[in-house]
Design a protein around this motif. Sequence first.
Motif, PDB file in Angstrom:
ATOM      1  N   GLY A 137       0.790  -1.055   0.214  1.00 52.70           N
ATOM      2  CA  GLY A 137      -0.116   0.285   0.178  1.00 52.70           C
ATOM      3  C   GLY A 137       0.628   1.071   0.045  1.00 52.70           C
ATOM      4  O   GLY A 137       2.052   0.716  -0.235  1.00 52.70           O
ATOM      5  N   GLU A 138      -0.171   2.545   0.368  1.00 50.26           N
ATOM      6  CA  GLU A 138       0.888   4.014   0.097  1.00 50.26           C
ATOM      7  C   GLU A 138       1.233   4.201   1.989  1.00 50.26           C
ATOM      8  O   GLU A 138       1.295   5.381   1.938  1.00 50.26           O
ATOM      9  CB  GLU A 138      -0.415   4.668  -0.399  1.00 50.26           C
ATOM     10  CG  GLU A 138      -0.374   4.317  -1.798  1.00 50.26           C
ATOM     11  CD  GLU A 138       1.256   4.779  -3.164  1.00 50.26           C
ATOM     12  OE1 GLU A 138       1.779   5.788  -1.925  1.00 50.26           O
ATOM     13  OE2 GLU A 138       0.585   3.906  -3.624  1.00 50.26           O
ATOM     14  N   SER A 139       1.556   3.190   3.198  1.00 50.98           N
ATOM     15  CA  SER A 139       2.096   3.512   4.052  1.00 50.98           C
ATOM     16  C   SER A 139       3.087   3.011   4.766  1.00 50.98           C
ATOM     17  O   SER A 139       2.792   3.025   6.415  1.00 50.98           O
ATOM     18  CB  SER A 139       0.328   3.868   4.883  1.00 50.98           C
ATOM     19  OG  SER A 139      -0.672   2.872   5.137  1.00 50.98           O
ATOM     20  N   SER A 140       3.687   2.507   4.455  1.00 54.42           N
ATOM     21  CA  SER A 140       4.661   0.889   4.575  1.00 54.42           C
ATOM     22  C   SER A 140       6.134   2.533   5.212  1.00 54.42           C
ATOM     23  O   SER A 140       5.159   3.504   5.104  1.00 54.42           O
ATOM     24  CB  SER A 140       5.510   0.727   3.671  1.00 54.42           C
ATOM     25  OG  SER A 140       5.354   1.089   2.277  1.00 54.42           O
ATOM     26  N   TYR A 141       6.268   1.797   6.120  1.00 56.07           N
ATOM     27  CA  TYR A 141       7.574   2.326   6.932  1.00 56.07           C
ATOM     28  C   TYR A 141       9.177   1.846   6.258  1.00 56.07           C
ATOM     29  O   TYR A 141       9.286   0.309   6.073  1.00 56.07           O
ATOM     30  CB  TYR A 141       7.440   1.937   8.149  1.00 56.07           C
ATOM     31  CG  TYR A 141       6.263   2.312   8.400  1.00 56.07           C
ATOM     32  CD1 TYR A 141       5.786   3.422   9.141  1.00 56.07           C
ATOM     33  CD2 TYR A 141       4.711   1.376   8.783  1.00 56.07           C
ATOM     34  CE1 TYR A 141       4.363   3.587   9.667  1.00 56.07           C
ATOM     35  CE2 TYR A 141       4.249   1.381   9.018  1.00 56.07           C
ATOM     36  CZ  TYR A 141       3.517   2.860  10.329  1.00 56.07           C
ATOM     37  OH  TYR A 141       2.212   3.220  10.456  1.00 56.07           O
ATOM     38  N   VAL A 142       9.867   3.049   6.754  1.00 54.31           N
ATOM     39  CA  VAL A 142      11.068   3.108   5.770  1.00 54.31           C
ATOM     40  C   VAL A 142      11.755   3.424   6.895  1.00 54.31           C
ATOM     41  O   VAL A 142      11.893   4.273   7.037  1.00 54.31           O
ATOM     42  CB  VAL A 142      11.697   2.858   4.875  1.00 54.31           C
ATOM     43  CG1 VAL A 142      10.902   2.291   3.374  1.00 54.31           C
ATOM     44  CG2 VAL A 142      11.247   4.355   4.566  1.00 54.31           C
ATOM     45  N   PRO A 143      13.445   3.322   7.179  1.00 52.59           N
ATOM     46  CA  PRO A 143      14.163   4.189   8.053  1.00 52.59           C
ATOM     47  C   PRO A 143      14.265   5.469   7.827  1.00 52.59           C
ATOM     48  O   PRO A 143      14.466   5.370   6.866  1.00 52.59           O
ATOM     49  CB  PRO A 143      15.011   2.655   8.422  1.00 52.59           C
ATOM     50  CG  PRO A 143      15.215   2.612   7.137  1.00 52.59           C
ATOM     51  CD  PRO A 143      14.080   2.031   6.418  1.00 52.59           C
ATOM     52  N   GLY A 144      14.587   5.931   8.429  1.00 56.65           N
ATOM     53  CA  GLY A 144      15.483   7.740   8.135  1.00 56.65           C
ATOM     54  C   GLY A 144      15.762   7.789   7.772  1.00 56.65           C
ATOM     55  O   GLY A 144      16.653   8.592   6.653  1.00 56.65           O
ATOM     56  N   SER A 145      16.889   6.802   7.776  1.00 52.22           N
ATOM     57  CA  SER A 145      18.649   6.860   7.141  1.00 52.22           C
ATOM     58  C   SER A 145      18.311   7.268   5.242  1.00 52.22           C
ATOM     59  O   SER A 145      18.878   7.154   4.408  1.00 52.22           O
ATOM     60  CB  SER A 145      18.929   6.218   7.441  1.00 52.22           C
ATOM     61  OG  SER A 145      18.491   4.278   7.468  1.00 52.22           O
ATOM     62  N   LEU A 146      17.018   6.160   5.067  1.00 48.95           N
ATOM     63  CA  LEU A 146      16.536   5.875   2.993  1.00 48.95           C
ATOM     64  C   LEU A 146      16.209   6.826   3.000  1.00 48.95           C
ATOM     65  O   LEU A 146      15.949   7.443   1.756  1.00 48.95           O
ATOM     66  CB  LEU A 146      16.320   5.069   2.922  1.00 48.95           C
ATOM     67  CG  LEU A 146      17.107   3.487   3.827  1.00 48.95           C
ATOM     68  CD1 LEU A 146      16.747   2.247   3.369  1.00 48.95           C
ATOM     69  CD2 LEU A 146      18.496   3.540   3.567  1.00 48.95           C
ATOM     70  N   LEU A 147      15.258   7.982   4.110  1.00 41.63           N
ATOM     71  CA  LEU A 147      14.738   8.996   3.777  1.00 41.63           C
ATOM     72  C   LEU A 147      15.121  10.514   3.578  1.00 41.63           C
ATOM     73  O   LEU A 147      14.618  11.418   3.309  1.00 41.63           O
ATOM     74  CB  LEU A 147      13.429   9.183   4.512  1.00 41.63           C
ATOM     75  CG  LEU A 147      12.545   7.924   4.667  1.00 41.63           C
ATOM     76  CD1 LEU A 147      11.338   8.469   5.665  1.00 41.63           C
ATOM     77  CD2 LEU A 147      11.524   7.996   3.814  1.00 41.63           C
ATOM     78  N   SER A 148      16.606  10.639   3.910  1.00 39.76           N
ATOM     79  CA  SER A 148      16.793  11.407   3.649  1.00 39.76           C
ATOM     80  C   SER A 148      18.183  11.793   2.898  1.00 39.76           C
ATOM     81  O   SER A 148      18.236  10.807   1.603  1.00 39.76           O
ATOM     82  CB  SER A 148      18.571  11.518   5.067  1.00 39.76           C
ATOM     83  OG  SER A 148      19.255  10.617   4.675  1.00 39.76           O
TER      84      SER A 148
END
Length: 498
Positions: A137-148
């Motif tokens: 779906g459109e609301s899974s979670y990834v670590p902050g290190s990969l969102l930077s």
Amino acid sequence: MKIKTVAMADLKQPVYLKYVKLGYRYLAAHGMYLLLIPLASAAASCLTAQDLQGLQEQLRGNVVLALLCSSILSFLSSLYVLSRPCPVYLVDFSCCKPDDGYKSTQQKLLELSRLTGAFTEESLEFQRKVMERSGLGESSYVPGSLLSVPVDTSVAEARKETKTVAVAVLDELFAKTGIKPRDVGILIVNCGMFCPTPSLSSMIVNHYKLKENILSYNLGGMGCSASVLAVDLARKLLLRSHSNTYAVVFSTENITMNLYSGNDRSMLVTNCLFRMGGAAILLSNRRSDRRRSKYQLVHTVRTHRGGEDRSYGCILQREDDEGKVGISLSKDLPVVAGEALKANITALAPLVLPMSEKLLFLATLVGRKLFKKKVKPYVPDFKQAFQHFCFHPGGRAVLDEMEKNLQLSEWHLEPSRMTLYKFGNTSSSSIWYELAYTEGKGRIRKGDMVWQMALGSGFKCGSAVWKALRTVKPAKEKNPWMDEIDKFPVTIPKVSAI
């Protein structure tokens, strides 16, 4: 359009056959008892009141004989009690639901991938198609290190990701069960792709100041089946323990250090499916814990096909042509997974299936092998043994095949599909999100049987069978689904293959 699957056994089946089948299964399952009842009644009728009175007088008149009989009965009773295997209870478990700051849509992940400059347009388009068809779906979670921007795949960030998940689930587990960290006698941690020094198990020992004589294990490289394998290890350690002991299993996977930044398509799929998550499980061999425990572990079955080169190499960590490390998925993976699943089911079936299903399987096998009859192999009806199925959501295609081959309904695979949709593939911990979903829906009743099954690199397949010791009431549960359980199940559109 919502996918609707009908079990093969229900197609074009006359109504009367349904009741014939039910009657056959009842006779097969209870035939021994039905036979013993008239035999016991006949034996009892042969004993007259005078016979019983004479036996009683003999025992009264012969103290030695009476003591001997009572001693034998006491000895046999004690021997039976002592020879019984120590029960292993699942007191409770918890699953990580990261903060909303870790939530990301597929489009956001693709944009971040584009900003890295590591992927070609063809690779980005391939990842987009995989995500679109993955069932996520459109609301899974990834670590902050990969969102930077740029992404940070350092060891420090990887350790931070794992500790964030571990502390979240273990704090919740200790709060739910009321036990203190120093009460834990066994700690087993499994994380396939991140094995730092000191180990992750040592990290938990240090954070919670666990006791010095704790039995601590750190399992690595065992893939998505690792949680079942960790539970099996905990079971064996608890069975060998001569004291009342608690065992904690922490299952997770690390995403930070395993982002593939190349353009080999066989290695890009993992970027699209794996997400941040983890689970902690509290097991006990204390008989006094039965009343408050949710489940009792009935069976664990492990099968390993690593002796075959094709099975061993179908999921492989390696460098691509540019020297970039990733997890390569072979084209043989569907076949290898099917063979591993078949081997595991073959070992599990005799332990769990009712006699009716065993006899039907034996009859078709004899017909095919001995009498050379052209009879289709009988697929046992595992719905006769289990009420709930928690199959690892390795991908949408895998779940589709399981549903088809095991003749399960859409309802049975709903926990797996919804876990894939909401949380993605969290590797070994996924089966616990599925069990949490089943509990959140109020489906667990006392006496229900649960089958957890997961496939992993190597190539391995593991199954764990649990019996519910009590009805789980959703209103009293705290799990990652409860604040939005009413929104599920959702409709997942049917899409074509890539």
